[in-house]
Design a protein around this motif. Structure first.
Motif, PDB file in Angstrom:
ATOM      1  N   TYR A 124      -8.439   5.740  13.215  1.00 53.75           N
ATOM      2  CA  TYR A 124      -7.652   5.274  14.451  1.00 53.75           C
ATOM      3  C   TYR A 124      -6.681   6.479  15.013  1.00 53.75           C
ATOM      4  CZ  TYR A 124      -9.631   0.741  15.244  1.00 53.75           C
ATOM      5  OH  TYR A 124     -10.166  -0.413  15.416  1.00 53.75           O
ATOM      6  N   ASN A 154      -0.233   1.856  10.188  1.00 52.56           N
ATOM      7  CA  ASN A 154      -0.134   1.272  11.777  1.00 52.56           C
ATOM      8  C   ASN A 154       0.908   1.518  12.332  1.00 52.56           C
ATOM      9  OD1 ASN A 154      -2.994   0.464  12.720  1.00 52.56           O
ATOM     10  ND2 ASN A 154      -3.000  -0.517  10.590  1.00 52.56           N
ATOM     11  N   MET A 155       2.128   1.307  11.478  1.00 50.26           N
ATOM     12  CA  MET A 155       3.540   1.745  12.162  1.00 50.26           C
ATOM     13  C   MET A 155       3.366   3.218  12.351  1.00 50.26           C
ATOM     14  SD  MET A 155       5.949  -0.739   9.478  1.00 50.26           S
ATOM     15  CE  MET A 155       5.752  -2.386   9.484  1.00 50.26           C
ATOM     16  N   VAL A 156       2.701   3.877  11.512  1.00 50.06           N
ATOM     17  CA  VAL A 156       2.793   5.449  11.687  1.00 50.06           C
ATOM     18  C   VAL A 156       2.151   5.691  12.925  1.00 50.06           C
ATOM     19  CG1 VAL A 156       1.932   7.544  10.961  1.00 50.06           C
ATOM     20  CG2 VAL A 156       3.070   6.256   9.310  1.00 50.06           C
ATOM     21  N   TYR A 157       1.034   4.979  13.292  1.00 51.30           N
ATOM     22  CA  TYR A 157       0.266   5.000  14.655  1.00 51.30           C
ATOM     23  C   TYR A 157       1.326   4.785  15.751  1.00 51.30           C
ATOM     24  CZ  TYR A 157      -3.584   4.095  17.733  1.00 51.30           C
ATOM     25  OH  TYR A 157      -4.560   3.965  18.867  1.00 51.30           O
ATOM     26  N   GLY A 158       1.906   3.775  15.778  1.00 55.29           N
ATOM     27  CA  GLY A 158       2.640   3.213  16.970  1.00 55.29           C
ATOM     28  C   GLY A 158       3.599   4.414  17.093  1.00 55.29           C
ATOM     29  N   GLY A 159       4.399   4.934  16.049  1.00 55.28           N
ATOM     30  CA  GLY A 159       5.463   5.661  16.010  1.00 55.28           C
ATOM     31  C   GLY A 159       4.967   7.080  16.715  1.00 55.28           C
ATOM     32  N   VAL A 168       6.785  11.112  12.562  1.00 58.98           N
ATOM     33  CA  VAL A 168       6.612   9.817  11.699  1.00 58.98           C
ATOM     34  C   VAL A 168       5.577  10.269  10.510  1.00 58.98           C
ATOM     35  CG1 VAL A 168       7.512   7.898  13.487  1.00 58.98           C
ATOM     36  CG2 VAL A 168       4.996   8.426  13.332  1.00 58.98           C
ATOM     37  N   ALA A 222       2.180   7.707  18.331  1.00 60.36           N
ATOM     38  CA  ALA A 222       1.990   7.350  19.920  1.00 60.36           C
ATOM     39  C   ALA A 222       3.083   7.600  20.670  1.00 60.36           C
ATOM     40  CB  ALA A 222       1.522   5.847  20.187  1.00 60.36           C
ATOM     41  N   CYS A 223       4.403   7.572  20.185  1.00 63.96           N
ATOM     42  CA  CYS A 223       5.752   7.734  21.094  1.00 63.96           C
ATOM     43  C   CYS A 223       6.083   9.106  21.159  1.00 63.96           C
ATOM     44  CB  CYS A 223       6.789   6.775  20.565  1.00 63.96           C
ATOM     45  SG  CYS A 223       6.222   4.988  20.732  1.00 63.96           S
TER      46      CYS A 223
END
Lengths: 360, 258
Positions: A94, A64-69, A76, A71-72
């Motif tokens: 997701y 989920n950190m990968v998801y957040g990164g 990642v 998304a920027c």
């Protein structure tokens, strides 16, 4: 002159990440892939390239950190091994649904459950058929050397960003742990904020006033709209299938039989091919490099004209299903593989060819 | 007495309130009487006051506020259930100069996302977590939440929460205040104008502290769920004051040393 270094497969992934300009790595220790995080922490890339490295509290958190990164619009990645990769499946779904680029390496070990820490190829279905919920596909690359562990990090990011889709490096404990020489590439600079803002207008870089707000989501409550999302995804997947199939052919010119094998099994099958040649049996090796998209066409073209095909995989028989779909029942297709962490020998593969295909 | 016409009332000089441009014109899906709309407005107003529209990333949860991204005129990522602090961790570390906040409900933050919440706070991630606690799963139809009060009825505790069977409500905010990584932990409400003002101050303080790199800032808003609680909005607010506030007392729990 190119820089040459003796490295473990896992270290090669970590070194490649630093050198190609990855922005962030988020991982959690698990055997047999912990050297990725260890190598990164020892190398301190945040001092060299500004790369963020973080040990997360779980594989659930790291994906989920990968998801957040992702998304920027950042490059990642994470890595794990089978039980950890299972934990990541929610996040993978997701990320695929939100159409974000990222790279995940699975250094596969024997399962099911806690299984063993020995090498296996039994996560083929999970990687190539989606793995989590919903209709989605992951670009899946299968390295068979430590050099490919290094090279495929860059290639995976290239494909992931080209299609806004997660890419998987499906390796195993054998290639993760063994040491080979690796040619290293020059350090590349990470992408600047300006470049990301200009190139990826979808990215949530926090610049809403400049371009209107960006939203990253996989939610579409209206069924007809969600179907549209799925149709768009399927169109993208067909495009990837048309353009990104990669494979290697070894001794396929006048082969009577074929081994189909990837990763570690491809290397062992190559030795089995030599043993077969000594006995006058002509075997070619088709090595899928992309497991999805699967090299269906070449396996069909060559395999249907052969006397039989043996799919070799350290599993109870997963890839063989795709091989059978390619061959369409025209010639005999069988699976051979030791599993649960046991590595088959070249002699066992040759024996399986003789008993299951030639004499079967 | 002359007739009062609408055009005599609606004039610029009579205007006493404008919706911030940081809220979109999308009609909110929240139930009438729900606190989410007010909480959204406060967050948007503070971002506007800080001039941070072009410098902010928000993370939406799963739950009633899953569609928060439709209402904020800023960049928003929609997280999987409970995972918002993990997303925020990466966003902030990759872009340290941005204002990064999560907006999460009690089921998201204190049940399925407990691990992500505690570890983000324990690492002292320089993010702000806005936590709406209404003691129930609103979106899925009023099931028991980790913060559902003892003996409180829900669709999965139809005879009231039996703490022997289902455990006690989790005071996660007090728990997080114990961690060295949190800089500012407070509990507020939005059901009266006075509480709205206090909550706005708290969110402003949290964002200011984030800008200073103080560590994790955490603002709980005890709110209502009149639909899930099966009450009128007025009764729900009264019930909240009489039952929720004694268990979840309002006020600062942890403030940084000046």
């Amino acid at each position: 002159m190119k820089e040459l270094r003796l490295m473990k497969g896992n270290e090669a992934i970590a070194e490649a990440a630093i050198r190609i300009g990855v922005d962030g790595y988020f991982g959690y220790p698990i055997t047999p892939q912990s050297e990725v995080l260890e190598h990164l922490m020892a190398e301190k890339p945040w001092e060299k390239t500004g790369m963020v490295v973080l040990q997360a509290e779980s594989e659930v958190a790291s994906i989920n950190m990968v998801y957040g990164g992702a998304a920027c619009g950042k490059k990642v990645m994470t890595t794990s091994s089978s039980p950890g990769f299972s934990l990541m499946q929610e996040g993978m779904s997701y990320i695929a649904g939100a159409e974000l680029p990222c790279v995940v390496a699975n250094v596969v070990r024997g399962g099911p459950g806690l299984g063993t820490i020995q090498p296996s190829q039994a996560d083929y279905f999970q990687a190539t058929k989606g793995g989590g919920h919903g209709d989605y596909k992951l670009i899946t690359l299968a390295p068979s050397t430590v050099q490919e562990m290094y090279d495929f990090v860059g290639l995976s990011f290239e494909l992931a960003f080209k299609y806004r889709n997660p890419a998987i490096i499906l390796s195993d404990g054998l290639i993760g742990q063994m040491m080979e020489k690796v040619y290293l590439t020059e350090y590349k600079e990470r992408w600047s904020d300006e470049y990301i803002n200009k190139t990826f207008p979808w990215a949530t870089t926090g610049r809403a006033a400049d371009r209107g707000n960006s939203i990253i989501t996989s939610l579409q409550l209206q069924a007809d709209k969600q179907e549209e999302v799925n149709l768009r995804l399927q169109k993208k997947y067909r495009e990837i299938e048309d353009n990104e199939v990669r494979y290697e052919l070894i001794n396929c010119e006048d082969a009577d039989y074929y081994f189909i094998a990837y990763g570690s099994s491809a290397r062992i099958s190559q030795k089995a091919m030599e043993l077969a040649a000594e006995e006058g049996i002509k075997v070619g090796l088709i090595r899928p490099i992309t497991l999805w998209p699967f090299p269906t066409k070449i396996i069909r073209e060559l395999g249907q004209k052969s006397k039989g095909v043996l799919s070799v995989e350290m599993s109870a028989g997963q890839m063989v299903e795709d091989v059978r779909l390619a061959i369409e029942g025209k010639v005999k297709v069988e699976h051979f593989g030791r599993f649960g962490g046991v590595i088959h020998s070249p002699a066992e593969i040759l024996n399986a060819l003789k008993t299951k295909i030639i004499g079967g | 007495m002359s007739e009062v016409r609408l055009e005599d009332i609606i004039k610029p000089e009579n205007k006493v309130y404008s919706k911030t441009d940081l809220l979109t014109d999308t009609v909110m899906h929240y139930c009438p009487g729900c606190g989410h709309g007010t909480a959204h407005r406060i967050v948007a107003e503070v971002i506007e006051e800080l001039g941070a529209q072009n410098n902010t990333v928000g993370i939406a949860p799963v739950g009633c506020s899953v569609l928060a991204y439709n209402y904020f005129n800023i960049d928003v990522q929609q997280a999987a259930h409970g995972r918002a602090p993990a997303l925020a961790t990466a966003v902030k570390r990759l872009m340290p100069d941005r204002l990064v906040f999560t907006y999460q409900g009690d089921g998201d933050l204190a049940a399925i996302g407990t691990g992500e919440t505690i570890h983000a706070c324990n690492r002292g991630e320089n993010i702000t977590i806005i936590f709406i606690n209404n003691g129930i799963y609103g979106m899925t139809g009023g099931q028991m939440a980790p913060t559902t009060l003892p003996n409180m009825k829900s669709s999965t505790s139809p005879f009231g929460r039996d703490v022997e069977m289902m455990g006690n409500p989790l005071k996660i905010t007090e728990l997080l205040a114990q961690l060295p990584g949190t800089a500012y932990v407070t509990r507020q409400a939005v059901h009266t104008p006075a509480h709205v003002r206090r909550t706005k101050k708290a969110i402003r303080k949290a964002f200011d502290l984030q800008a200073k790199g103080a560590g994790t800032t955490f603002v709980e808003i005890v709110s209502n769920c009149n639909s899930g609680w099966k009450m009128t909005p007025v009764d729900a607010n009264k019930w909240m004051e009489e039952n929720m506030f004694p268990y979840y007392p309002l006020g600062d729990i942890k403030i940084p040393a000046e």
